[in-house]
Design a protein around this motif. Sequence first.
Motif, PDB file in Angstrom:
ATOM      1  N   LEU A  23     -33.439 -41.898  63.676  1.00 24.27           N
ATOM      2  CA  LEU A  23     -32.995 -42.012  65.069  1.00 24.27           C
ATOM      3  C   LEU A  23     -34.190 -41.779  65.998  1.00 24.27           C
ATOM      4  N   PRO A  24     -35.066 -42.765  66.102  1.00 26.85           N
ATOM      5  CA  PRO A  24     -36.246 -42.576  66.944  1.00 26.85           C
ATOM      6  C   PRO A  24     -35.857 -42.334  68.394  1.00 26.85           C
ATOM      7  N   GLY A  25     -36.582 -41.447  69.024  1.00 25.97           N
ATOM      8  CA  GLY A  25     -36.315 -41.129  70.421  1.00 25.97           C
ATOM      9  C   GLY A  25     -35.425 -39.920  70.599  1.00 25.97           C
ATOM     10  N   LYS A  34     -31.022 -34.671  71.963  1.00 21.21           N
ATOM     11  CA  LYS A  34     -31.257 -35.204  73.297  1.00 21.21           C
ATOM     12  C   LYS A  34     -32.012 -36.526  73.208  1.00 21.21           C
ATOM     13  N   ARG A  35     -31.734 -37.377  74.213  1.00 25.78           N
ATOM     14  CA  ARG A  35     -32.407 -38.680  74.279  1.00 25.78           C
ATOM     15  C   ARG A  35     -32.441 -39.121  75.726  1.00 25.78           C
ATOM     16  N   THR A  36     -33.531 -39.749  76.136  1.00 26.16           N
ATOM     17  CA  THR A  36     -33.650 -40.333  77.469  1.00 26.16           C
ATOM     18  C   THR A  36     -33.871 -41.829  77.302  1.00 26.16           C
ATOM     19  N   LEU A  37     -33.082 -42.616  78.028  1.00 28.97           N
ATOM     20  CA  LEU A  37     -33.150 -44.069  77.954  1.00 28.97           C
ATOM     21  C   LEU A  37     -33.497 -44.634  79.320  1.00 28.97           C
ATOM     22  N   ILE A  38     -34.279 -45.695  79.338  1.00 29.63           N
ATOM     23  CA  ILE A  38     -34.571 -46.383  80.592  1.00 29.63           C
ATOM     24  C   ILE A  38     -33.565 -47.525  80.711  1.00 29.63           C
ATOM     25  N   LEU A  39     -32.660 -47.395  81.679  1.00 32.13           N
ATOM     26  CA  LEU A  39     -31.600 -48.375  81.897  1.00 32.13           C
ATOM     27  C   LEU A  39     -31.422 -48.608  83.383  1.00 32.13           C
ATOM     28  N   ASP A  40     -31.021 -49.826  83.746  1.00 35.46           N
ATOM     29  CA  ASP A  40     -30.654 -50.046  85.143  1.00 35.46           C
ATOM     30  C   ASP A  40     -29.210 -49.567  85.334  1.00 35.46           C
ATOM     31  N   ASP A  41     -28.733 -49.618  86.560  1.00 34.12           N
ATOM     32  CA  ASP A  41     -27.397 -49.090  86.850  1.00 34.12           C
ATOM     33  C   ASP A  41     -26.292 -49.812  86.080  1.00 34.12           C
ATOM     34  N   THR A  42     -26.402 -51.117  85.945  1.00 32.14           N
ATOM     35  CA  THR A  42     -25.393 -51.893  85.220  1.00 32.14           C
ATOM     36  C   THR A  42     -25.392 -51.532  83.743  1.00 32.14           C
ATOM     37  N   GLN A  43     -26.569 -51.427  83.161  1.00 32.63           N
ATOM     38  CA  GLN A  43     -26.673 -51.038  81.753  1.00 32.63           C
ATOM     39  C   GLN A  43     -26.145 -49.621  81.530  1.00 32.63           C
ATOM     40  N   HIS A  44     -26.457 -48.732  82.457  1.00 36.06           N
ATOM     41  CA  HIS A  44     -25.970 -47.354  82.357  1.00 36.06           C
ATOM     42  C   HIS A  44     -24.437 -47.332  82.357  1.00 36.06           C
ATOM     43  N   ALA A  45     -23.829 -48.090  83.252  1.00 37.38           N
ATOM     44  CA  ALA A  45     -22.368 -48.132  83.335  1.00 37.38           C
ATOM     45  C   ALA A  45     -21.767 -48.679  82.040  1.00 37.38           C
ATOM     46  N   ALA A  46     -22.361 -49.746  81.501  1.00 37.62           N
ATOM     47  CA  ALA A  46     -21.864 -50.323  80.251  1.00 37.62           C
ATOM     48  C   ALA A  46     -22.011 -49.338  79.096  1.00 37.62           C
ATOM     49  N   LEU A  47     -23.160 -48.681  79.023  1.00 36.57           N
ATOM     50  CA  LEU A  47     -23.392 -47.699  77.969  1.00 36.57           C
ATOM     51  C   LEU A  47     -22.388 -46.560  78.068  1.00 36.57           C
ATOM     52  N   THR A  84     -23.417 -30.636  64.141  1.00 39.65           N
ATOM     53  CA  THR A  84     -22.446 -31.135  63.161  1.00 39.65           C
ATOM     54  C   THR A  84     -22.749 -32.576  62.774  1.00 39.65           C
ATOM     55  N   GLU A  85     -22.110 -33.020  61.695  1.00 37.94           N
ATOM     56  CA  GLU A  85     -22.284 -34.407  61.273  1.00 37.94           C
ATOM     57  C   GLU A  85     -21.730 -35.381  62.314  1.00 37.94           C
ATOM     58  N   ASN A  86     -20.707 -34.962  63.063  1.00 39.84           N
ATOM     59  CA  ASN A  86     -20.164 -35.823  64.112  1.00 39.84           C
ATOM     60  C   ASN A  86     -21.154 -36.020  65.248  1.00 39.84           C
ATOM     61  N   VAL A  87     -21.958 -35.023  65.530  1.00 36.09           N
ATOM     62  CA  VAL A  87     -22.992 -35.140  66.561  1.00 36.09           C
ATOM     63  C   VAL A  87     -24.028 -36.174  66.117  1.00 36.09           C
ATOM     64  N   VAL A  88     -24.449 -36.106  64.870  1.00 34.38           N
ATOM     65  CA  VAL A  88     -25.417 -37.064  64.335  1.00 34.38           C
ATOM     66  C   VAL A  88     -24.815 -38.472  64.317  1.00 34.38           C
ATOM     67  N   THR A  89     -23.557 -38.580  63.937  1.00 36.20           N
ATOM     68  CA  THR A  89     -22.870 -39.870  63.936  1.00 36.20           C
ATOM     69  C   THR A  89     -22.824 -40.457  65.338  1.00 36.20           C
ATOM     70  N   LEU A  90     -22.501 -39.634  66.322  1.00 39.45           N
ATOM     71  CA  LEU A  90     -22.447 -40.119  67.695  1.00 39.45           C
ATOM     72  C   LEU A  90     -23.830 -40.583  68.166  1.00 39.45           C
ATOM     73  N   ALA A  91     -24.868 -39.858  67.819  1.00 38.70           N
ATOM     74  CA  ALA A  91     -26.224 -40.275  68.197  1.00 38.70           C
ATOM     75  C   ALA A  91     -26.543 -41.651  67.614  1.00 38.70           C
ATOM     76  N   ALA A  92     -26.180 -41.873  66.369  1.00 35.93           N
ATOM     77  CA  ALA A  92     -26.417 -43.175  65.733  1.00 35.93           C
ATOM     78  C   ALA A  92     -25.625 -44.275  66.428  1.00 35.93           C
ATOM     79  N   ARG A  93     -24.399 -43.984  66.787  1.00 37.58           N
ATOM     80  CA  ARG A  93     -23.553 -44.964  67.481  1.00 37.58           C
ATOM     81  C   ARG A  93     -24.108 -45.258  68.881  1.00 37.58           C
ATOM     82  N   ILE A  94     -24.626 -44.244  69.543  1.00 34.75           N
ATOM     83  CA  ILE A  94     -25.220 -44.463  70.863  1.00 34.75           C
ATOM     84  C   ILE A  94     -26.427 -45.392  70.739  1.00 34.75           C
ATOM     85  N   GLU A  95     -27.203 -45.241  69.682  1.00 33.72           N
ATOM     86  CA  GLU A  95     -28.331 -46.154  69.455  1.00 33.72           C
ATOM     87  C   GLU A  95     -27.846 -47.589  69.315  1.00 33.72           C
ATOM     88  N   ASP A  96     -26.750 -47.793  68.575  1.00 33.73           N
ATOM     89  CA  ASP A  96     -26.176 -49.130  68.432  1.00 33.73           C
ATOM     90  C   ASP A  96     -25.748 -49.696  69.783  1.00 33.73           C
TER      91      ASP A  96
END
Length: 105
Positions: A23-25, A34-47, A84-96
């Motif tokens: 999970l780079p980043g 923790k992770r910081t992403l560079i997104l515009d407002d539309t991308q942020h809303a979709a995410l 927890t494993e659910n935290v790691v799972t959520l991080a992976a899903r957020i990357e997707d």
Amino acid sequence: MVKRALWRSRSQRDYLTDALTLLPGWIREGRQLKRTLILDDTQHAALTERVKIVADAVHVRPELRRLDGHTQIKIGAPDEDTITENVVTLAARIEDVYRSVTSAD
């Protein structure tokens, strides 16, 4: 099925190290990822909308915050014993979701 006891032993550290390598980043800060992403407002809303759905499925409440063109994400509770494993799972899903939201451009 993974036993919870593994998360509190040496195997936990090995698992988290392996997971964070994939999970780079994402960084571990105490009992949170923790992770910081560079997104515009539309991308942020979709995410944000997509992450809510995934978070409900894994029963984890991430903290998403918008600041100066960046989306900051924290997963995990500071009062929990461990990540927890659910935290790691959520991080992976957020990357997707992140890849999906940014590739739509």
